[in-house]
Design an enzyme around this catalytic site. Structure first.
Site, PDB file in Angstrom:
ATOM      1  N   THR A 221       0.828  -1.215   0.000  1.00 17.25           N
ATOM      2  CA  THR A 221       0.000   0.000   0.000  1.00 17.25           C
ATOM      3  C   THR A 221       0.862   1.265   0.000  1.00 17.25           C
ATOM      4  OG1 THR A 221      -1.451   1.284   1.458  1.00 17.25           O
ATOM      5  CG2 THR A 221      -0.100  -0.344   2.518  1.00 17.25           C
ATOM      6  N   ASP A 222       0.266   2.367  -0.451  1.00 20.21           N
ATOM      7  CA  ASP A 222       0.975   3.658  -0.393  1.00 20.21           C
ATOM      8  C   ASP A 222       1.073   4.172   1.044  1.00 20.21           C
ATOM      9  OD1 ASP A 222      -1.703   4.316   0.020  1.00 20.21           O
ATOM     10  OD2 ASP A 222      -1.789   5.852  -1.538  1.00 20.21           O
ATOM     11  N   GLU A 223       0.299   3.552   1.966  1.00 15.62           N
ATOM     12  CA  GLU A 223       0.276   4.074   3.337  1.00 15.62           C
ATOM     13  C   GLU A 223       1.613   3.890   4.054  1.00 15.62           C
ATOM     14  OE1 GLU A 223      -3.398   3.338   5.439  1.00 15.62           O
ATOM     15  OE2 GLU A 223      -4.481   3.050   3.575  1.00 15.62           O
TER      16      GLU A 223
ATOM     17  N   TYR B  92      -1.675  -0.569  10.957  1.00 11.30           N
ATOM     18  CA  TYR B  92      -1.827  -1.222   9.640  1.00 11.30           C
ATOM     19  C   TYR B  92      -0.624  -0.925   8.746  1.00 11.30           C
ATOM     20  CZ  TYR B  92      -3.252  -1.642   4.732  1.00 11.30           C
ATOM     21  OH  TYR B  92      -3.282  -1.927   3.388  1.00 11.30           O
TER      22      TYR B  92
ATOM     23  N   LYS C   6       2.370  -3.380   7.254  1.00 14.32           N
ATOM     24  CA  LYS C   6       2.625  -3.553   5.814  1.00 14.32           C
ATOM     25  C   LYS C   6       4.059  -3.147   5.485  1.00 14.32           C
ATOM     26  CE  LYS C   6       0.169  -4.621   2.880  1.00 14.32           C
ATOM     27  NZ  LYS C   6      -0.192  -5.959   2.321  1.00 14.32           N
TER      28      LYS C   6
HETATM   29  P1  NAD Z   1      -9.568  -7.386   2.143  1.00 12.93           P
HETATM   30  O1  NAD Z   1      -9.560  -7.119   3.612  1.00 12.93           O
HETATM   31  O2  NAD Z   1     -10.791  -7.113   1.354  1.00 12.93           O
HETATM   32  O3  NAD Z   1      -9.204  -8.927   1.887  1.00 12.93           O
HETATM   33  C1  NAD Z   1      -8.177  -9.582   2.584  1.00 12.93           C
HETATM   34  C2  NAD Z   1      -8.316 -11.078   2.315  1.00 12.93           C
HETATM   35  O4  NAD Z   1      -7.244 -11.736   3.016  1.00 12.93           O
HETATM   36  C3  NAD Z   1      -9.615 -11.682   2.850  1.00 12.93           C
HETATM   37  O5  NAD Z   1     -10.175 -12.542   1.882  1.00 12.93           O
HETATM   38  C4  NAD Z   1      -9.187 -12.443   4.095  1.00 12.93           C
HETATM   39  O6  NAD Z   1     -10.006 -13.580   4.368  1.00 12.93           O
HETATM   40  C5  NAD Z   1      -7.769 -12.843   3.722  1.00 12.93           C
HETATM   41  N1  NAD Z   1      -6.939 -13.085   4.918  1.00 12.93           N
HETATM   42  C6  NAD Z   1      -6.784 -12.272   5.991  1.00 12.93           C
HETATM   43  N2  NAD Z   1      -5.977 -12.836   6.895  1.00 12.93           N
HETATM   44  C7  NAD Z   1      -5.584 -14.029   6.363  1.00 12.93           C
HETATM   45  C8  NAD Z   1      -4.722 -15.067   6.815  1.00 12.93           C
HETATM   46  N3  NAD Z   1      -4.125 -15.001   8.008  1.00 12.93           N
HETATM   47  N4  NAD Z   1      -4.527 -16.133   6.015  1.00 12.93           N
HETATM   48  C9  NAD Z   1      -5.156 -16.229   4.809  1.00 12.93           C
HETATM   49  N5  NAD Z   1      -5.986 -15.281   4.339  1.00 12.93           N
HETATM   50  C10 NAD Z   1      -6.201 -14.196   5.102  1.00 12.93           C
HETATM   51  O7  NAD Z   1      -8.311  -6.612   1.581  1.00 12.93           O
HETATM   52  P2  NAD Z   1      -8.110  -5.842   0.188  1.00 12.93           P
HETATM   53  O8  NAD Z   1      -8.630  -4.477   0.321  1.00 12.93           O
HETATM   54  O9  NAD Z   1      -8.574  -6.709  -0.919  1.00 12.93           O
HETATM   55  O10 NAD Z   1      -6.512  -5.741   0.158  1.00 12.93           O
HETATM   56  C11 NAD Z   1      -5.738  -6.791  -0.406  1.00 12.93           C
HETATM   57  C12 NAD Z   1      -4.271  -6.416  -0.324  1.00 12.93           C
HETATM   58  O11 NAD Z   1      -4.042  -5.203  -1.028  1.00 12.93           O
HETATM   59  C13 NAD Z   1      -3.766  -6.179   1.110  1.00 12.93           C
HETATM   60  O12 NAD Z   1      -2.477  -6.718   1.196  1.00 12.93           O
HETATM   61  C14 NAD Z   1      -3.748  -4.665   1.251  1.00 12.93           C
HETATM   62  O13 NAD Z   1      -2.774  -4.262   2.163  1.00 12.93           O
HETATM   63  C15 NAD Z   1      -3.424  -4.254  -0.172  1.00 12.93           C
HETATM   64  N6  NAD Z   1      -3.920  -2.926  -0.589  1.00 12.93           N
HETATM   65  C16 NAD Z   1      -5.240  -2.604  -0.437  1.00 12.93           C
HETATM   66  C17 NAD Z   1      -5.704  -1.367  -0.875  1.00 12.93           C
HETATM   67  C18 NAD Z   1      -7.158  -0.969  -0.771  1.00 12.93           C
HETATM   68  O14 NAD Z   1      -7.507   0.165  -1.062  1.00 12.93           O
HETATM   69  N7  NAD Z   1      -8.058  -1.868  -0.390  1.00 12.93           N
HETATM   70  C19 NAD Z   1      -4.807  -0.461  -1.447  1.00 12.93           C
HETATM   71  C20 NAD Z   1      -3.459  -0.827  -1.586  1.00 12.93           C
HETATM   72  C21 NAD Z   1      -3.032  -2.072  -1.165  1.00 12.93           C
HETATM   73  P1  TYD Z   2     -10.791   3.919   4.287  1.00 12.70           P
HETATM   74  O1  TYD Z   2     -11.752   3.474   3.245  1.00 12.70           O
HETATM   75  O2  TYD Z   2     -10.869   3.289   5.648  1.00 12.70           O
HETATM   76  O3  TYD Z   2      -9.330   3.759   3.652  1.00 12.70           O
HETATM   77  P2  TYD Z   2      -7.890   4.259   4.245  1.00 12.70           P
HETATM   78  O4  TYD Z   2      -8.033   4.614   5.674  1.00 12.70           O
HETATM   79  O5  TYD Z   2      -7.058   3.042   4.050  1.00 12.70           O
HETATM   80  O6  TYD Z   2      -7.490   5.409   3.376  1.00 12.70           O
HETATM   81  O7  TYD Z   2     -10.958   5.481   4.496  1.00 12.70           O
HETATM   82  C1  TYD Z   2     -10.803   6.396   3.436  1.00 12.70           C
HETATM   83  C2  TYD Z   2     -10.857   7.793   4.019  1.00 12.70           C
HETATM   84  O8  TYD Z   2     -12.182   8.015   4.525  1.00 12.70           O
HETATM   85  C3  TYD Z   2      -9.925   7.988   5.198  1.00 12.70           C
HETATM   86  O9  TYD Z   2      -9.399   9.332   5.153  1.00 12.70           O
HETATM   87  C4  TYD Z   2     -10.824   7.823   6.409  1.00 12.70           C
HETATM   88  C5  TYD Z   2     -12.174   8.330   5.920  1.00 12.70           C
HETATM   89  N1  TYD Z   2     -13.344   7.668   6.524  1.00 12.70           N
HETATM   90  C6  TYD Z   2     -14.365   8.449   7.101  1.00 12.70           C
HETATM   91  O10 TYD Z   2     -14.304   9.697   7.117  1.00 12.70           O
HETATM   92  N2  TYD Z   2     -15.437   7.809   7.647  1.00 12.70           N
HETATM   93  C7  TYD Z   2     -15.564   6.456   7.668  1.00 12.70           C
HETATM   94  O11 TYD Z   2     -16.565   5.907   8.183  1.00 12.70           O
HETATM   95  C8  TYD Z   2     -14.517   5.668   7.054  1.00 12.70           C
HETATM   96  C9  TYD Z   2     -14.602   4.166   7.030  1.00 12.70           C
HETATM   97  C10 TYD Z   2     -13.436   6.336   6.483  1.00 12.70           C
END
Ligand code: NAD
Ligand code: TYD
Length: 357
Positions: free
Chosen positions: A135-137, A163, A167
Site C-alpha cells: 500500500t501507499d500508506e 496497519y 505492511k
Molecule cells: P480485504 O480485507 O478485502 O481482503 C483480505 C483477504 O485476506 C480476505 O479474503 C481475508 O479472508 C484474507 N486473509 C486475511 N488474513 C488471512 C490469513 N491469516 N490467512 C489467509 N488469508 C487471510 O483486503 P483488500 O482491500 O482486498 O486488500 C488486499 C491487499 O491489497 C492487502 O495486502 C492490502 O494491504 C493491499 N492494498 C489494499 C488497498 C485498498 O484500497 N483496499 C490499497 C493498496 C493495497
Molecule cells: P478507508 O476506506 O478506511 O481507507 P484508508 O483509511 O485506508 O485510506 O478510508 C478512506 C478515508 O475516509 C480515510 O481518510 C478515512 C475516511 N473515513 C471516514 O471519514 N469515515 C468512515 O466511516 C470511514 C470508514 C473512512
C-alpha cells in the site's frame, strides 16, 4: 514449465478481482486461491469462476507454514501473488496484534515456504516469482499545502498506523529475502482502491449502503483528508502486467493521479446514489455527520505512478466519474451481497460448510 500460481487473499476485495482476471485470461495456468476466510473473505465474490477447471480454493491461514509448504510441493507452485492481509486501519487501531500476526508473520511464513520449496528444486529460482502487494500508506502522509509532492518509489518509509507499520514491515521482509537469498521478488505499493466486492467497512461501500438506508454518514474530522482513488479492475490489470513483465527486485507505485478530499467524494457518492434511486439529487446530503477524527489520521496520500506507465505501459483506464457510477450501480444492484455481509449470515454459512472438513 506450466505456471502454477498461489494467490493469497483471493476471497477478499482486490484478490477476488485478481483471481477472476487470471482464471479467465490464462486457462493454461493453475490458480490456487489461498484464503483463511476471515470476516473480510467471501467466496460469493468468486461465484462466477468457482467451477473453472484451472481454479482451486484452499481454506488456509498464511501463518500456517506447514500447510503452505505442503501446498507448494503438492501444486508445484511457480509463483505467488500475495494479497492476504488485515487491511482496515480502524481495526488496526483497536487490535494491532492481529495485524502484526497476519501481515508480518504471515508474509514471512509465505516467503520462507517459497524459499525452502524453490531452493530444493534443481532449477531453484529460475522461472519463479514472489509478488507482494502493498500500500501507499507505508510512505506516511503528505501535506495538503504541497500538492506537487507525490509518493515515488524513492520516498522514505514513514508509516503511522499499526496497519501501515505492519505492511511496511512485510515489505522489508520481502526485499530482505531478495537481498539475502536471491529470491525473485517484486513489491508494488498502490493507492486506495474502490469498486465492486469491497467490504462495507471501507468508506465508499459503507457510505453507499448507509445512504440507501438513510443512515448517518460518519465523516472523520473535517472531511478534508485526501486520498488517491483507483478503480479496482485497473489495479488488477496492473498486477497482471507487473507479474509478467516487472523487473525482479523492483518496486512499482500504482495510482490513479486521482486525488479527492473525502468530503467531495462523499458528496459525489450521495448525489450518484440519489440519482440512481430516483431521489432528488442531493436529498441525502443531510446524512453527513462529522465525528471525532481517526487517531493519527494521515492527511494526504498521492501516488506518482509514472515509472509503471513509462516502463511497463500501464495506465488507469477509467475516468473517476465513470468508475463511481459503475461502483454505486453495482452495490445498488447487489443489495443481497451487502445484506448477507451486514447481517453476518455469510460467516455462519462458511462455519457450517467447513465444520466437518
Ligand atoms: P480485504 O480485507 O478485502 O481482503 C483480505 C483477504 O485476506 C480476505 O479474503 C481475508 O479472508 C484474507 N486473509 C486475511 N488474513 C488471512 C490469513 N491469516 N490467512 C489467509 N488469508 C487471510 O483486503 P483488500 O482491500 O482486498 O486488500 C488486499 C491487499 O491489497 C492487502 O495486502 C492490502 O494491504 C493491499 N492494498 C489494499 C488497498 C485498498 O484500497 N483496499 C490499497 C493498496 C493495497
Ligand atoms: P478507508 O476506506 O478506511 O481507507 P484508508 O483509511 O485506508 O485510506 O478510508 C478512506 C478515508 O475516509 C480515510 O481518510 C478515512 C475516511 N473515513 C471516514 O471519514 N469515515 C468512515 O466511516 C470511514 C470508514 C473512512
Amino acid at each position: 514449465m506450466k505456471k502454477s500460481i498461489i494467490i493469497t487473499g483471493g476471497a477478499g476485495f482486490i484478490g477476488s478481482h485478481v483471481v477472476r482476471l487470471f482464471v479467465n485470461k490464462y486457462p493454461e495456468y493453475r490458480i490456487i486461491n489461498v484464503d483463511k476466510l476471515t470476516y473480510a473473505g467471501n467466496l460469493a465474490n468468486l461465484k462466477d469462476i468457482e467451477d473453472k477447471p484451472n481454479y482451486r480454493f484452499v481454506r488456509a491461514d498464511i501463518c500456517d507454514f506447514d500447510t503452505i509448504y505442503a501446498l507448494m510441493q503438492e501444486e508445484h507452485v511457480t509463483g505467488v501473488i500475495h494479497l492476504a492481509a488485515e487491511s482496515h486501519v480502524d481495526r488496526s487501531i483497536k487490535d494491532p496484534f492481529t495485524f502484526a500476526r497476519t501481515n508480518v508473520m504471515g508474509t514471512l511464513s509465505m516467503l520462507q515456504a517459497a524459499k525452502l520449496y524453490w531452493e530444493a528444486l534443481p532449477e531453484k529460482y529460475e522461472g519463479k516469482r514472489f509478488y507482494h502487494i502493498s500500500t501507499d500508506e507505508v510512505y506516511g502522509a503528505l501535506e495538503i499545502e504541497h500538492p506537487e509532492i507525490l509518493f515515488t518509489e524513492e520516498t522514505k518509509y514513514n508509516p503511522h498506523s499499526p496497519y501501515s507499520a505492519s505492511k511496511a514491515s512485510s515489505d522489508h521482509f520481502v526485499r530482505a529475502f531478495h537481498d539475502t537469498y536471491g529470491m525473485p521478488t517484486i513489491v508494488t505499493n498502490c493507492s486506495n482502491n474502490y469498486g465492486p466486492y469491497q467490504f462495507p467497512e471501507k468508506l465508499i461501500p459503507l457510505f453507499i449502503n448507509n445512504i440507501r438506508h438513510r443512515k448517518p454518514l460518519p465523516v472523520y474530522g473535517k472531511g478534508e483528508n485526501v486520498r488517491d482513488w483507483l478503480f479496482v479492475e485497473d489495479h488488477a490489470r496492473a498486477i497482471d502486467i507487473i507479474f509478467h513483465k516487472g523487473v525482479i527486485a523492483e518496486t512499482y507505485n500504482i495510482g490513479g493521479f486521482n486525488e479527492w478530499r473525502n468530503i467531495d467524494i462523499i458528496k459525489t457518492v450521495i448525489k450518484t446514489v440519489d440519482r440512481l434511486l430516483g431521489r432528488p439529487e442531493g436529498a441525502d446530503l443531510d446524512l453527513i455527520t462529522f465525528v471525532t477524527d481517526r487517531a493519527g489520521h494521515d492527511m494526504r496520500y498521492a501516488i506518482d505512478s509514472r515509472k509503471l506507465q513509462r516502463e511497463l505501459g500501464w495506465e488507469p483506464s477509467l475516468q473517476f466519474e465513470e468508475g463511481i457510477e459503475r461502483t454505486v450501480r453495482w452495490y445498488l444492484e447487489n443489495q443481497e451481497w451487502l445484506d448477507n455481509i451486514t447481517s453476518g449470515d455469510y460467516e455462519k454459512y462458511y462455519d457450517d460448510m467447513y465444520k466437518n472438513r
